[in-house]
Scaffold this active site. Structure first.
Site, PDB file in Angstrom:
ATOM      1  N   HIS A  96      35.865   9.923  19.990  1.00 21.71           N
ATOM      2  CA  HIS A  96      36.556   9.200  21.061  1.00 21.71           C
ATOM      3  C   HIS A  96      37.859   8.557  20.586  1.00 21.71           C
ATOM      4  O   HIS A  96      38.693   8.165  21.403  1.00 21.71           O
ATOM      5  CB  HIS A  96      35.629   8.156  21.698  1.00 21.71           C
ATOM      6  CG  HIS A  96      35.378   6.934  20.860  1.00 21.71           C
ATOM      7  ND1 HIS A  96      34.236   6.759  20.108  1.00 21.71           N
ATOM      8  CD2 HIS A  96      36.115   5.816  20.658  1.00 21.71           C
ATOM      9  CE1 HIS A  96      34.278   5.599  19.497  1.00 21.71           C
ATOM     10  NE2 HIS A  96      35.412   5.000  19.814  1.00 21.71           N
TER      11      HIS A  96
ATOM     12  N   ASP B 242      29.962  12.310  18.661  1.00 17.84           N
ATOM     13  CA  ASP B 242      31.111  11.410  18.514  1.00 17.84           C
ATOM     14  C   ASP B 242      31.686  11.452  17.097  1.00 17.84           C
ATOM     15  O   ASP B 242      32.048  10.429  16.525  1.00 17.84           O
ATOM     16  CB  ASP B 242      30.729   9.966  18.879  1.00 17.84           C
ATOM     17  CG  ASP B 242      31.962   9.103  19.160  1.00 17.84           C
ATOM     18  OD1 ASP B 242      33.011   9.658  19.486  1.00 17.84           O
ATOM     19  OD2 ASP B 242      31.855   7.863  19.017  1.00 17.84           O
TER      20      ASP B 242
ATOM     21  N   SER C 134      36.104   1.539  15.362  1.00 19.84           N
ATOM     22  CA  SER C 134      35.535   2.864  15.600  1.00 19.84           C
ATOM     23  C   SER C 134      36.069   3.877  14.589  1.00 19.84           C
ATOM     24  O   SER C 134      37.280   3.994  14.396  1.00 19.84           O
ATOM     25  CB  SER C 134      35.880   3.342  17.011  1.00 19.84           C
ATOM     26  OG  SER C 134      35.239   2.552  17.974  1.00 19.84           O
TER      27      SER C 134
END
Length: 462
Positions: A107, A137, A212
């Site tokens: 993402h 992911d 992230s």
């Protein structure tokens, strides 16, 4: 006389009484001061002792941080559509190979045209997206450092990771680069909080936007996870989730080899086992995945799996929770033979299953190629409907780089519910929509994206 003596005596007694009382007070005050001094001394000694114990019980992270930081990178992205920048974002990543390979989240780079990687020394490089997998992911990037020496992190595993163990998260929360936070592992195998293919590592480490893709590190300096998400971005709940590095490394190897993940498909829907179901299905313990539906003509159906079977092992690995089943299967390629241990009518059996690919996958193009979208889609099977809570549409399994679909911002995992003027409920509707597309121009496509909701995007056909 008597009165005088009594008066004199009274005065004498009073004098000596006062003198005696005065001396007693001085002695008492000294005793009190001594007690206070001793108390303060004891308190100070205890404080120093406790501080010494605390210092010994908490690890010193400084050397570990100095070792890891040079391998952590920041990632900046510009999202472009139709040649215009429509947004900016970013995240973190880490070097896994001295040749310039970097792991991060899907993402983080999903909509990026050319991600920019910033190293610890401040130098920036354009990165190539080698491959990206929405279901786990995980994304793999590559930078050309022109001979610059890079320091790769050592990959550990989550098999040896224990609940309560210290871990550190590295990244760039809120664009604050080279930030490190510490905490403990709160739980393992959290398959119910996100993708069915990922048994997340739960920690209480502070993770925020920008973290992230950064590494989760154990005290040996090994990567044990990729920081992926928090439970609720609107509140600080002390619940952070990381992708197990074992799974991420498996995806990395496939992306490096083929640019995509070849994921096996069993073709069942399933549910958890509780005490009542364990008793009803004749299980010795609580665990396994209860088969609630078998999809026709898929791997499980061809192997003879039935509704009511309880899968307890996959190639000898125990299925402790229902979420273990898609995790194990998802790491295996289509075509692989897998041995399932099941309990049927109270008896244990083994079944050989050859995993299939996802049902109904097609490439969206026509013979002339003028209407090519550059994506592959599949029917929303019952397990996908259950996982997404969406009962109509087709799901994107793959988006080709530099294709009209990629330039429009479509991602793997998006669910298409309308294309041009056609409502998409299933694969038949999608094929009909393709036949009505113009040779060129712009067409609208309605998609549903997990965590975002519904949105119309525009594909420009050439």
């Amino acid at each position: 006389m008597t009165r005088s003596c009594r008066t004199c005596g009274n005065r004498t007694d009073s004098f000596f009484s006062k003198g005696y009382s005065y001396k007693n007070r001085r002695i008492g005050d000294n005793i009190i001061m001594l007690k206070r001094f001793l108390s303060l001394t004891v308190i100070a000694w205890l404080s120093l002792s406790v501080a010494s114990v605390d210092a010994k019980s908490f690890p010193d992270f400084t050397q570990l941080v100095e070792k890891v930081q040079p391998s952590v990178v920041s990632i900046k992205v510009e999202v472009k559509r139709w040649g215009r920048v429509v947004g900016r974002g970013g995240g973190s990543g880490f070097i896994v190979d001295e040749d310039g390979y970097i792991l991060t989240n899907h993402h983080v780079v999903a909509d990026a045209e050319t991600p920019v990687v910033k190293l610890y020394n401040g130098r920036e490089f354009d990165a190539e997206v080698i491959g990206s997998d929405a279901s786990t992911d995980v994304a793999l990037l590559k930078i050309d450092t022109e001979g610059l020496e890079l320091q790769a992190l050592e990959l550990g595993n989550t098999r040896d990771l224990k609940v309560g163990q210290w871990v550190l998260a590295f990244g760039a929360p809120f664009n604050l680069e080279q930030t490190v936070t510490a905490g403990i592992v709160s739980a393992k195998g959290r398959g119910e909080v996100g993708s069915q293919y990922v048994p997340f590592v739960q920690t209480d480490v502070a993770i925020n936007r920008g973290n992230s893709g950064g590494p989760l590190i154990n005290l040996d300096g090994e990567v044990v996870g990729i920081n992926s998400m928090i439970f609720n971005p609107m509140i600080s709940s002390g619940l952070s989730f990381s992708i197990p590095i074992d799974l991420a490394d498996n995806v990395r190897k496939q992306l490096l080899k083929d640019g995509k993940v070849n994921r096996g498909f069993l073709g069942v829907t399933f549910g958890p086992i509780d005490q009542d179901k364990a008793d009803a299905f004749g299980l010795d313990s609580i665990g396994g995945a209860l088969v609630t539906r078998v999809l026709p003509d898929m791997a499980a159906d061809k192997a003879g799996i039935k509704v009511g079977d309880v899968v307890t092992e996959v190639d000898g690995k125990p299925v402790r929770k229902a979420q273990d089943l898609p995790f194990y299967i998802g790491q295996m390629p289509a075509g692989k033979e897998v041995e399932l241990t099941i309990v049927r009518d109270g008896d244990k059996e083994t079944v050989e299953v050859t995993l299939s690919d996802a049902n109904g996958q097609v490439v969206a193009n026509n013979d002339s190629g003028k209407k090519e979208l550059g994506l592959a889609v599949t029917e929303l099977t019952p397990d996908l409907k259950e996982a997404t809570s969406i009962d109509k549409g087709v799901i994107i399994r793959e988006v080709e780089r530099d294709s009209p679909a990629a330039r429009a911002g479509l991602r793997q995992g998006d669910i298409i519910q309308k294309l041009h003027r056609t409502t998409i409920r299933n694969m038949k509707d999608f094929q009909s929509a393709l036949a009505t597309l113009p040779d060129e121009g712009k067409v609208a496509i309605l998609i549903v994206r997990q965590g975002v909701g519904s949105d119309f995007l525009v594909i420009e056909l050439e």
